[in-house]
Write a protein that holds these residues in place. Structure first.
Motif, PDB file in Angstrom:
ATOM      1  N   TYR A  90       0.821  -1.199   0.000  1.00 23.58           N
ATOM      2  CA  TYR A  90       0.000   0.000   0.000  1.00 23.58           C
ATOM      3  C   TYR A  90       0.862   1.259   0.000  1.00 23.58           C
ATOM      4  N   LEU A  91       2.004   1.211   0.709  1.00 25.84           N
ATOM      5  CA  LEU A  91       2.902   2.354   0.736  1.00 25.84           C
ATOM      6  C   LEU A  91       3.509   2.600  -0.640  1.00 25.84           C
ATOM      7  N   GLU A  92       3.933   1.529  -1.268  1.00 25.22           N
ATOM      8  CA  GLU A  92       4.588   1.648  -2.569  1.00 25.22           C
ATOM      9  C   GLU A  92       3.635   2.141  -3.643  1.00 25.22           C
ATOM     10  N   THR A  93       2.355   1.838  -3.503  1.00 25.50           N
ATOM     11  CA  THR A  93       1.366   2.280  -4.491  1.00 25.50           C
ATOM     12  C   THR A  93       0.706   3.592  -4.107  1.00 25.50           C
ATOM     13  N   GLY A  94       1.113   4.161  -2.967  1.00 26.14           N
ATOM     14  CA  GLY A  94       0.579   5.445  -2.549  1.00 26.14           C
ATOM     15  C   GLY A  94      -0.799   5.398  -1.926  1.00 26.14           C
ATOM     16  N   ARG A  95      -1.280   4.208  -1.585  1.00 27.50           N
ATOM     17  CA  ARG A  95      -2.612   4.093  -1.003  1.00 27.50           C
ATOM     18  C   ARG A  95      -2.620   4.448   0.476  1.00 27.50           C
ATOM     19  N   VAL A  96      -1.477   4.295   1.133  1.00 33.46           N
ATOM     20  CA  VAL A  96      -1.362   4.631   2.557  1.00 33.46           C
ATOM     21  C   VAL A  96      -0.065   5.398   2.770  1.00 33.46           C
ATOM     22  N   GLU A  97      -0.138   6.445   3.571  1.00 29.92           N
ATOM     23  CA  GLU A  97       1.042   7.209   3.959  1.00 29.92           C
ATOM     24  C   GLU A  97       1.468   6.762   5.356  1.00 29.92           C
ATOM     25  N   LEU A  98       2.761   6.581   5.545  1.00 28.70           N
ATOM     26  CA  LEU A  98       3.292   6.156   6.838  1.00 28.70           C
ATOM     27  C   LEU A  98       4.167   7.243   7.430  1.00 28.70           C
ATOM     28  N   GLU A  99       3.910   7.603   8.679  1.00 33.20           N
ATOM     29  CA  GLU A  99       4.795   8.469   9.448  1.00 33.20           C
ATOM     30  C   GLU A  99       5.353   7.640  10.593  1.00 33.20           C
ATOM     31  N   LEU A 100       6.635   7.345  10.515  1.00 32.85           N
ATOM     32  CA  LEU A 100       7.291   6.510  11.518  1.00 32.85           C
ATOM     33  C   LEU A 100       7.835   7.392  12.629  1.00 32.85           C
ATOM     34  N   VAL A 101       7.462   7.083  13.875  1.00 38.62           N
ATOM     35  CA  VAL A 101       7.830   7.910  15.026  1.00 38.62           C
ATOM     36  C   VAL A 101       8.424   7.011  16.110  1.00 38.62           C
ATOM     37  N   PRO A 102       9.593   7.372  16.661  1.00 35.92           N
ATOM     38  CA  PRO A 102      10.133   6.593  17.780  1.00 35.92           C
ATOM     39  C   PRO A 102       9.099   6.480  18.903  1.00 35.92           C
ATOM     40  N   GLN A 103       9.105   5.357  19.585  1.00 35.43           N
ATOM     41  CA  GLN A 103       8.026   5.066  20.535  1.00 35.43           C
ATOM     42  C   GLN A 103       7.902   6.110  21.640  1.00 35.43           C
ATOM     43  N   GLY A 104       9.008   6.490  22.236  1.00 35.94           N
ATOM     44  CA  GLY A 104       8.940   7.492  23.299  1.00 35.94           C
ATOM     45  C   GLY A 104       8.472   8.840  22.787  1.00 35.94           C
ATOM     46  N   THR A 105       8.896   9.187  21.576  1.00 39.42           N
ATOM     47  CA  THR A 105       8.466  10.438  20.971  1.00 39.42           C
ATOM     48  C   THR A 105       6.972  10.404  20.663  1.00 39.42           C
TER      49      THR A 105
END
Length: 231
Positions: A90-105
């Motif tokens: 889904y990420l590669e096809t642009g269907r879902v955007e991912l924002e990766l955040v460190p757990q404590g942050t």
């Protein structure tokens, strides 16, 4: 004070509209509001931004919403698990955007949102790919990144017990992201094992005050409550 009670989870999430930002509590399967997630899937709302620690270590996790094509963006710390390959597609096809955040942050961004703090600086992720493009400042000879608070339109959380005013008590690992998410949403919906009368819980054991909780869904039968209490 208004007593808060919904007869079922479908009713509790029925008004969540398209394009909502939804905070989902839990750490893997611990403290996961699985019944509310399933009800949100049945609700069918699309274009959702989901904020959660992970996408689903169990079948009832946030991954079911992604598979059902209801999610446009996921903000999380651990985009891994049985559904990781599907998310990558889904990420590669642009269907879902991912924002990766460190757990404590992630936890602190949500806590800040609930506390009315718009942004803060943290050294976490400085000098890494996650820090690229972010505003930074040096404090005590160490680079810090500017991180913005997270708030939600709705929060779906899990607790062990509630009274009819909406005061919440958590059991063991349920006390992970659930308490901070309860403070950071305009509408907080709590899935609980048991609803008791006002005064049946000690004030010292209440973690989430009722002012943060807007809807309650009681899910456990009497037999299930016994298993929870004894297990």
């Amino acid at each position: 004070m208004i007593h808060k009670k919904y007869e079922n989870e479908e009713h509790a999430v029925a008004d969540i509209p398209n394009d909502s930002t939804v905070l989902v509590g839990g750490f893997g399967g611990s403290g996961l509001p699985s019944r509310l997630i399933t009800a949100l899937k049945e609700n069918g709302a699309t274009g959702l931004t989901i904020v959660s620690n992970n996408i689903g270590a169990v079948s009832e996790g946030v991954a079911t919403l992604i598979s059902n094509q209801q999610v446009k963006k996921i903000i999380c710390s651990f985009p891994v698990g049985p559904h990781a390959n599907e998310l990558i597609e889904y990420l590669e096809t642009g269907r879902v955007e991912l924002e990766l955040v460190p757990q404590g942050t992630l936890a602190e961004r949500i806590r800040a949102g609930g506390a009315g703090i718009s942004a803060f600086y943290t050294p976490t992720a400085a000098h890494t790919e996650l820090g690229e493009g972010k505003e930074s400042r040096v404090f005590n000879n160490r680079e810090h990144l500017l991180e913005y608070a997270i708030t939600g339109d709705y929060a779906l959380i899990k607790a062990h017990r509630a009274d009819r005013w909406g005061n919440l008590v958590y059991r063991k690992a349920q006390r992970n992201f659930n308490p901070v998410m309860a403070t950071a949403a305009q509408t907080t919906i709590a899935e609980v094992d048991e609803i008791v009368e006002v005064g049946d819980m000690s004030a010292e054991e209440i973690i989430s005050p009722s002012v943060y909780v807007h809807r309650l869904v009681e899910i456990a039968s009497q037999e299930e409550r016994g298993k929870v209490q004894n297990g």
